[in-house]
Design a protein around this motif. Sequence first.
Motif, short mmCIF file in Angstrom:
data_model
loop_
_atom_site.label_atom_id
_atom_site.label_comp_id
_atom_site.label_asym_id
_atom_site.label_seq_id
_atom_site.Cartn_x
_atom_site.Cartn_y
_atom_site.Cartn_z
N LEU A 37 44.12 34.58 45.44
CA LEU A 37 44.63 33.29 45.39
C LEU A 37 45.85 32.84 46.43
CD1 LEU A 37 45.34 33.49 41.49
CD2 LEU A 37 43.71 32.23 42.84
N LEU A 38 46.70 33.87 46.95
CA LEU A 38 47.53 33.45 47.91
C LEU A 38 46.85 33.00 49.32
CD1 LEU A 38 50.61 33.28 48.42
CD2 LEU A 38 50.38 36.06 49.31
N VAL A 39 45.93 33.94 49.53
CA VAL A 39 45.08 33.60 50.86
C VAL A 39 44.52 32.25 50.78
CG1 VAL A 39 43.01 34.18 52.18
CG2 VAL A 39 44.94 36.00 51.38
N ILE A 40 43.69 31.95 49.56
CA ILE A 40 43.33 30.75 49.54
C ILE A 40 44.14 29.49 49.56
CG2 ILE A 40 42.16 29.04 47.87
CD1 ILE A 40 40.61 31.61 46.82
N ILE A 88 45.82 47.09 39.51
CA ILE A 88 45.29 46.98 40.97
C ILE A 88 44.26 45.59 40.80
CG2 ILE A 88 43.29 47.80 42.33
CD1 ILE A 88 44.28 50.71 41.81
N ALA A 89 43.74 45.47 39.87
CA ALA A 89 42.93 43.98 39.56
C ALA A 89 43.76 42.91 39.89
CB ALA A 89 42.19 44.13 38.48
N VAL A 90 45.03 42.78 38.92
CA VAL A 90 45.75 41.76 39.18
C VAL A 90 46.39 41.68 40.52
CG1 VAL A 90 48.04 40.94 38.35
CG2 VAL A 90 46.50 41.91 36.72
N PHE A 91 46.73 42.65 41.16
CA PHE A 91 47.07 42.54 42.49
C PHE A 91 46.30 41.92 43.42
CE2 PHE A 91 47.50 44.49 46.89
CZ PHE A 91 48.61 44.17 47.07
N ILE A 92 44.86 42.12 43.15
CA ILE A 92 43.75 41.66 44.17
C ILE A 92 43.57 40.02 43.86
CG2 ILE A 92 41.14 41.89 44.51
CD1 ILE A 92 41.34 44.80 44.13
#
Length: 69
Positions: free
Chosen positions: A23-26, A14-18
């Motif tokens: 990073l994708l949003v940025i 879950i931490a990796v997914f978040i």
Amino acid sequence: MNKPPRRKNPTFGIAVFIVVAILLVIATLIYNAIREKHEFDSESPQVPSLASQAAAAANAIKPASGVAQ
């Protein structure tokens, strides 16, 4: 003697997914900002800066080199 099988830690996944989602949003925000800046620059006429106007005025005041005084 046999060790019990090791359980996966779901928190790590879950931490990796978040982190990947953030990073994708940025990256998307930066891409959109750069694209919109290029669109804005291509649509708006190029206005000479104040410094370049001052340099042009100074060159116009100076006499040309080699002119008899």
